[in-house]
Design a protein around this motif. Structure first.
Motif: not given
Length: 347
Positions: A45, A48, A50
């Motif tokens: 990943k 970040e 959402d």
């Protein structure tokens, strides 16, 4: 917001394989901006967000891939080990085995469109290419093992195009991608300058090369995806995507160096001399290999990349998908230099 999500057409759901990488991250941001709903499949990943659904796993595992492709109509495949890595096994695994797995998983999941990030180097053999078109044959002697596996990968994806089964594929061949957050070009260049390796230019400095801003590469991918459908001229074909502003190789590097307060190369080494020195060095390395492992950064291939012409025509992309660069080279260099202000040398 829920209403909008329900109204969003299914065709706007896509997956970026390799979405944690340099190109992948820029691609994800642009797709979100254009109203796509985005899944990322990667081994790690990388950021970040959402708005993005992440699926972590190995590209070679169909079981890991399938959940990331549920209800998805469009896949961008831009996962790749760093070209500067010399892990041959990894190149083969990701570019060849991984790509086969991606194709199988796409077909199984009912994905309609697969857009591959290939490379313009698939036609480069270390000699001049001026305004090269997509009709050039694949390199018989690819410049490195990375490119050798990119050729295999591109052939695999393009031959998987199958209109009867509603599966359409195309490949984008960028050249010399650069831009903010690039882990390769600028940091490696500044490292070389710091260690005093940027004093010499190879050749007369006139050889033109394509450097392509990452946002233009992203734009080319999205244009391709939106123009890829049954009977479109994109099906099963590859397209060069560049800034369409070839620039002398050493001028480009000098702009980045001087932009970050480093000196540009002052001295010239004739191309033939640099090439023979690199050949000699590779011979010495070969002779020493039973006793010691040396990894020369000065290789015949790097000399060829620095001293030959290699720029490509975007005419086919302009004609078939309405491509044109969205950021000029001057603007791109300025934005890139600004984004690396932490590497600037204090004067």
């Amino acid at each position: 917001m829920e209403m909008a999500a329900r109204l969003r057409p299914a065709s706007k759901k896509c997956t970026v394989i390799g979405g944690s990488g340099f190109l992948g991250q820029h691609m994800v941001e642009k797709l979100l901006e254009k109203g796509y709903s985005v899944n990322v499949f990667d081994i790690r990943k990388g950021f970040e967000n959402d708005k993005v659904q992440f699926f972590l796993g190995d590209l070679c595992s169909k079981e890991a891939l399938l959940p990331a492709l549920e209800d998805v109509t469009l896949v961008f495949h831009c996962a790749s080990p760093a070209p500067s890595s010399d892990n041959r096994k990894l190149f083969y695994k990701v570019n060849c085995i991984g790509t086969r797995t991606v194709i199988e998983a796409c077909k199984e999941s009912g994905v309609e469109k697969l857009v591959l990030t290939s490379s313009a180097s698939v036609v480069f053999e270390g000699t001049d290419i001026k305004n090269g078109t997509e009709d050039l044959p694949y390199a018989k002697k690819p410049i490195d093992y990375y490119t050798e596996t990119k050729i295999l990968q591109e052939k695999e994806v393009l031959s998987a195009n199958d209109p009867d089964k509603n599966f359409f594929t195309t490949a984008i061949r960028p050249h010399g991608i650069f831009g903010p957050r690039d882990p390769q070009l600028v940091p490696i260049l500044i490292q070389a300058a710091k260690s005093g390796k940027m004093k010499f230019m190879i050749g007369d400095g006139k050889n033109l090369v394509d450097f392509t801003f990452v946002e233009n590469v992203v734009h080319g991918h999205i244009q391709a995806a939106e123009h890829l459908h049954k009977d479109s001229p994109l099906c099963g074909k590859a397209f060069h995507i560049t800034n369409d502003e070839p620039i002398p190789f050493w001028t480009f590097l000098s702009r980045i160096l001087t932009g970050l307060n480093y000196d540009e190369p002052k001295y010239q080494i004739p191309y033939w001399l640099a090439y023979y020195l690199a050949l000699l060095l590779s011979l010495v390395v070969l002779l020493l290999s039973p006793f010691i492992t040396v990894k020369p950064t000065f290789t015949p291939m790097r000399v060829a990349l620095a001293g030959t012409f290699h720029y490509y025509s975007c005419e086919r992309a302009k004609r078939d998908m309405g491509y044109k660069p969205v950021v000029s080279l001057d603007e791109a260099v300025a934005r890139t230099v600004q984004s690396y202000s932490h590497l600037r040398q204090a004067k």
